[in-house]
Motif scaffolding. Sequence first.
Motif, short mmCIF file in Angstrom:
data_model
loop_
_atom_site.label_atom_id
_atom_site.label_comp_id
_atom_site.label_asym_id
_atom_site.label_seq_id
_atom_site.Cartn_x
_atom_site.Cartn_y
_atom_site.Cartn_z
N ILE A 73 -0.29 3.93 -11.66
CA ILE A 73 -0.65 5.31 -10.48
C ILE A 73 0.45 4.56 -9.19
N PRO A 74 0.77 5.47 -8.41
CA PRO A 74 1.27 5.35 -6.42
C PRO A 74 0.90 4.44 -6.45
N LEU A 75 1.10 3.24 -5.83
CA LEU A 75 1.08 2.81 -4.53
C LEU A 75 0.22 4.25 -3.32
N ARG A 76 0.00 4.76 -3.43
CA ARG A 76 -0.84 5.71 -2.29
C ARG A 76 -1.92 5.95 -2.47
N LYS A 77 -2.53 6.06 -3.67
CA LYS A 77 -3.36 5.98 -4.42
C LYS A 77 -4.51 4.25 -4.41
N LEU A 78 -3.50 3.75 -4.14
CA LEU A 78 -5.17 2.40 -4.11
C LEU A 78 -6.27 2.96 -2.49
N GLN A 79 -7.00 2.14 -3.09
CA GLN A 79 -8.15 2.17 -2.25
C GLN A 79 -7.72 0.91 -1.07
N VAL A 80 -8.93 0.98 0.00
CA VAL A 80 -8.67 -0.14 0.67
C VAL A 80 -9.51 -1.65 -0.36
N GLY A 81 -9.39 -2.24 -0.25
CA GLY A 81 -9.05 -3.68 -1.27
C GLY A 81 -9.24 -3.83 -3.12
N GLN A 82 -8.47 -2.60 -3.37
CA GLN A 82 -8.12 -2.48 -4.23
C GLN A 82 -7.23 -3.35 -4.32
N LYS A 83 -6.94 -4.18 -5.61
CA LYS A 83 -5.30 -4.96 -6.04
C LYS A 83 -4.65 -4.77 -7.47
N ALA A 84 -3.74 -4.59 -7.12
CA ALA A 84 -2.21 -3.81 -7.75
C ALA A 84 -1.17 -4.83 -8.29
N ARG A 85 -0.47 -4.44 -9.82
CA ARG A 85 0.20 -5.96 -9.26
C ARG A 85 1.84 -4.31 -9.57
N ILE A 86 2.56 -4.69 -9.05
CA ILE A 86 3.75 -3.68 -8.48
C ILE A 86 4.60 -3.35 -9.53
N GLN A 87 5.06 -2.23 -10.52
CA GLN A 87 5.86 -2.00 -12.05
C GLN A 87 7.28 -1.34 -11.32
N THR A 88 7.32 -1.15 -11.11
CA THR A 88 8.30 0.24 -10.34
C THR A 88 8.69 -0.38 -8.74
N VAL A 89 10.01 0.10 -8.53
CA VAL A 89 10.51 0.73 -7.17
C VAL A 89 11.86 1.56 -7.28
N MET A 90 11.26 2.89 -7.49
CA MET A 90 12.74 4.07 -7.79
C MET A 90 13.24 3.92 -6.50
N ALA A 91 12.83 3.52 -5.13
CA ALA A 91 13.88 3.60 -4.32
C ALA A 91 15.08 3.52 -4.51
N HIS A 92 16.27 4.00 -3.95
CA HIS A 92 17.34 3.51 -4.24
C HIS A 92 18.61 3.37 -1.87
#
Length: 78
Positions: A5-24
């Motif tokens: 999912i997009p990082l913005r969609k994570l809720q407080v307390g959720q943990k995640a691993r970054i998959q992609t950084v699409m900014a240039h």
Amino acid sequence: MSTVIPLRKLQVGQKARIQTVMAHGELGRRIRDMGLIPGAEVEVTGRAPLQDPVALRLTGFTLSLRNNEADYITVEVL
């Protein structure tokens, strides 16, 4: 099965691993310089009252990221 999912969609307390950084360009460089690179684990520790910015915990430090910057990052929910 993992959920990406997009990082913005994570809720407080959720943990995640970054998959992609699409900014240039400059924005992409700034995001990567903050330690937000594929494979890094993050946890949402808080949000401002209007939901922007978001506070993220990485290994050893906390940073704030605006939602318009978070939109360039996808994560796998852990």
